[in-house]
Design a protein around this motif. Structure first.
Motif, PDB file in Angstrom:
ATOM      1  N   LEU A  33       0.812  -1.189   0.155  1.00 50.20           N
ATOM      2  CA  LEU A  33       0.017   0.065  -0.060  1.00 50.20           C
ATOM      3  C   LEU A  33       1.021   1.056   0.080  1.00 50.20           C
ATOM      4  CD1 LEU A  33      -2.890  -1.293   2.640  1.00 50.20           C
ATOM      5  CD2 LEU A  33      -3.006  -0.907   0.217  1.00 50.20           C
ATOM      6  N   VAL A  34       1.831   1.204   0.789  1.00 51.67           N
ATOM      7  CA  VAL A  34       2.627   2.437   0.837  1.00 51.67           C
ATOM      8  C   VAL A  34       3.388   2.669  -0.345  1.00 51.67           C
ATOM      9  CG1 VAL A  34       4.830   3.320   2.185  1.00 51.67           C
ATOM     10  CG2 VAL A  34       2.908   2.341   3.347  1.00 51.67           C
ATOM     11  N   GLY A  35       3.972   1.641  -0.864  1.00 50.52           N
ATOM     12  CA  GLY A  35       4.992   1.500  -2.135  1.00 50.52           C
ATOM     13  C   GLY A  35       4.052   2.236  -3.391  1.00 50.52           C
ATOM     14  N   VAL A  36       2.953   1.617  -3.628  1.00 46.99           N
ATOM     15  CA  VAL A  36       1.946   2.033  -4.729  1.00 46.99           C
ATOM     16  C   VAL A  36       1.545   3.472  -4.479  1.00 46.99           C
ATOM     17  CG1 VAL A  36      -0.176   1.451  -5.669  1.00 46.99           C
ATOM     18  CG2 VAL A  36       1.558  -0.007  -5.252  1.00 46.99           C
ATOM     19  N   LEU A  37       1.046   3.856  -3.119  1.00 50.42           N
ATOM     20  CA  LEU A  37       0.497   5.324  -2.938  1.00 50.42           C
ATOM     21  C   LEU A  37       1.906   6.322  -3.018  1.00 50.42           C
ATOM     22  CD1 LEU A  37      -1.500   4.373   0.325  1.00 50.42           C
ATOM     23  CD2 LEU A  37      -2.294   5.297  -1.690  1.00 50.42           C
ATOM     24  N   LEU A  38       2.964   6.039  -3.017  1.00 50.57           N
ATOM     25  CA  LEU A  38       4.088   7.014  -3.115  1.00 50.57           C
ATOM     26  C   LEU A  38       4.918   6.879  -4.246  1.00 50.57           C
ATOM     27  CD1 LEU A  38       5.375   7.146   0.635  1.00 50.57           C
ATOM     28  CD2 LEU A  38       3.818   8.663  -0.505  1.00 50.57           C
ATOM     29  N   GLY A  39       4.364   5.832  -5.072  1.00 50.26           N
ATOM     30  CA  GLY A  39       4.812   5.923  -6.693  1.00 50.26           C
ATOM     31  C   GLY A  39       6.159   5.094  -6.552  1.00 50.26           C
ATOM     32  N   PHE A  84       1.920   0.412  13.848  1.00 51.49           N
ATOM     33  CA  PHE A  84       2.910   1.109  13.133  1.00 51.49           C
ATOM     34  C   PHE A  84       2.648   1.185  11.648  1.00 51.49           C
ATOM     35  CE2 PHE A  84       6.657   2.294  10.657  1.00 51.49           C
ATOM     36  CZ  PHE A  84       7.233   3.362  11.412  1.00 51.49           C
ATOM     37  N   GLY A  85       1.824  -0.041  11.234  1.00 49.13           N
ATOM     38  CA  GLY A  85       1.477  -0.415  10.012  1.00 49.13           C
ATOM     39  C   GLY A  85       0.416   0.616   9.637  1.00 49.13           C
ATOM     40  N   HIS A  86      -0.474   0.772  10.388  1.00 51.90           N
ATOM     41  CA  HIS A  86      -1.621   1.698  10.221  1.00 51.90           C
ATOM     42  C   HIS A  86      -1.152   3.208   9.931  1.00 51.90           C
ATOM     43  CE1 HIS A  86      -4.426  -1.407  10.917  1.00 51.90           C
ATOM     44  NE2 HIS A  86      -5.490  -0.638  10.838  1.00 51.90           N
ATOM     45  N   ALA A  87      -0.206   3.704  11.026  1.00 52.94           N
ATOM     46  CA  ALA A  87       0.642   4.778  10.942  1.00 52.94           C
ATOM     47  C   ALA A  87       1.123   5.288   9.519  1.00 52.94           C
ATOM     48  CB  ALA A  87       1.509   5.113  11.998  1.00 52.94           C
ATOM     49  N   LEU A  88       2.034   4.181   8.814  1.00 49.90           N
ATOM     50  CA  LEU A  88       2.705   4.291   7.849  1.00 49.90           C
ATOM     51  C   LEU A  88       1.650   4.426   6.700  1.00 49.90           C
ATOM     52  CD1 LEU A  88       5.423   1.457   7.695  1.00 49.90           C
ATOM     53  CD2 LEU A  88       5.650   4.105   7.203  1.00 49.90           C
ATOM     54  N   VAL A  89       0.396   3.586   6.632  1.00 48.09           N
ATOM     55  CA  VAL A  89      -0.298   3.822   5.363  1.00 48.09           C
ATOM     56  C   VAL A  89      -1.005   5.100   5.660  1.00 48.09           C
ATOM     57  CG1 VAL A  89      -2.492   2.891   4.588  1.00 48.09           C
ATOM     58  CG2 VAL A  89      -0.768   1.412   5.141  1.00 48.09           C
ATOM     59  N   ASP A  90      -1.706   5.479   6.903  1.00 46.20           N
ATOM     60  CA  ASP A  90      -2.272   6.757   6.729  1.00 46.20           C
ATOM     61  C   ASP A  90      -1.248   7.886   6.295  1.00 46.20           C
ATOM     62  OD1 ASP A  90      -4.713   5.635   7.572  1.00 46.20           O
ATOM     63  OD2 ASP A  90      -4.375   6.214   9.789  1.00 46.20           O
TER      64      ASP A  90
END
Length: 408
Positions: free
Chosen positions: A23-29, A388-394
């Motif tokens: 999720l983080v990788g795709v959201l941040l390109g 921490f997982g939720h914090a990273l995605v948010d």
């Protein structure tokens, strides 16, 4: 943040960490692909059992809703979310804390369903699937007023702000259960009940915290009249706040202040005065070196941010946040170990930066976290996977609003 998500996987392993990294990788390109629901679903299918699968599925639905593509994958996501709730019902709960975790995960499922517009899946449709009734029955078995009050307030907040009103009304469904919870709190207040401190909460906090959350939820669900029905709960909350220690007031102020504001009993100007006065006293108190200062300062900064007076806070408060990741504290028997984890400091810092809506600030915070890891100030292995997982995605969602609008 992409590097943090990679480290998160190295530390935790498992499908949940890999879902967060995706999720983080795709959201941040960091990949060329857009955020695709089918790829998210592939990771969801590998999640461990409850409550992790419920939290992971809720996080995925929340993220896909934020980027506007949840409905494209409704046929798979809706039954998956429902199945996550079913699995929670079968999870054993030998004590209050385990039951609280289980019920909190169920609240997260309801919250995701409400955000996606799928709450009709969670009506009591048959004797074999009665999720809200099961929640209400289980929360009655919690022996701690602190845990029961908070748990009930979370669900009431979700349902009161949802389209459940059009399906019979949260007010009618929750009125009697709310009266039961308030009766339990009334008995606890009369007995001056508390429990041993955990390094963050102490004394009056164990009644003030759930009461503040309940008052806010009651206002949102159209049950504000219950704040004065059998007892003046607002006066009780004010008394408990006045009795709380200075450290406790720093973190409880957000919940206490929002409760008063939700009930129409405090203006933003009043709350600004209160947060600036509390922060000033805290900065001058010598308490900024304590193990819990990162948490207190995060609450002060985020609440001041919402009240648009963050620039008026004492510089010492912001400075304490900046060094939070460099602070180390030995294990203390009276302190819940999770509050001594540097991972908690990192999660709180990410939430503070996300709440501020400053992408550059988020990048700086992520850099601080990465720098502390690279110098081995604290180990990856202590990272709390859910928090921490939720914090990273948010944080990733808040860092790229323009990109997200384009993808939706």
């Amino acid at each position: 943040m992409r590097s943090l998500s990679e480290g998160f996987v190295r530390s935790q392993g498992g499908a949940y960490a890999r879902l967060v990294r995706h999720l983080v990788g795709v959201l941040l390109g960091s990949t060329d692909e857009p955020l695709r629901g089918d790829h998210v679903i592939a990771w969801l299918m590998q999640l461990e059992g409850p409550p992790v699968d419920a939290m992971g599925c809720s996080l995925a639905v929340h993220t896909l809703c934020r980027v506007g593509i949840a409905q494209r994958h409704e046929a798979w996501l809706r039954p998956r979310l429902k199945e996550a709730a079913r699995r929670l019902f079968a999870l054993p709960s030998p004590n209050d804390q385990d039951l609280y975790v289980r019920l909190s995960a169920l609240v997260a499922v309801f919250s995701a369903a409400a955000q996606a517009g799928w709450l009709d899946d969670f009506k009591d449709e048959s004797p074999r699937f009665r999720p809200l009734s099961v929640f209400l029955d289980l929360q009655r078995t919690l022996k701690s007023p602190f845990l029961r009050g908070r748990c009930f307030a979370l669900m009431l907040s979700v349902m009161g702000g949802s389209d459940w009103q059009a399906m019979g009304g949260a007010g009618g469904t929750f009125r009697q259960p709310l009266a039961d919870v308030l009766r339990m709190l009334d008995q606890a207040c009369q007995a001056d009940w508390s429990q041993p401190g955990d390094g963050i909460h102490e004394g009056p906090d164990y009644l003030l915290f759930p009461l503040s959350e309940l008052l806010s939820a009651m206002a949102g669900a159209g049950l504000g009249d219950q704040a004065f029905a059998e007892r003046d709960w607002v006066a009780t909350a004010r008394q408990l706040f006045a009795r709380a220690s200075l450290s406790s007031r720093c973190s409880q102020l957000t919940f206490h202040g929002m409760a008063l504001h939700s009930l129409g009993l405090a203006t933003p100007e009043h709350l600004r005065t209160l947060v600036l006065d509390t922060a000033g006293r805290y900065a001058a108190s010598g308490l900024l070196a304590s193990h819990d200062a990162y948490l207190r300062c995060t609450y002060l900064v985020t609440f001041a941010d919402r009240l648009r007076c963050r620039g008026e806070l004492s510089a010492a408060i912001e400075q304490r946040l900046a060094i939070a990741l460099m602070s180390t504290h030995p294990a203390e028997p009276a302190v819940n170990p999770k509050y001594l984890r540097q991972s908690m400091s990192a999660a709180y810092l990410l939430y503070a930066a996300s709440d501020h809506g400053d992408a550059l600030g988020l990048a700086r915070v992520a850099g601080l976290i990465q720098d502390s890891w690279s110098r081995s100030v604290w180990p990856w292995r202590d990272w709390g996977p859910i928090e921490f997982g939720h914090a990273l995605v948010d944080a990733a969602l808040d860092a790229v609003p323009c990109l997200l609008r384009g993808r939706s």
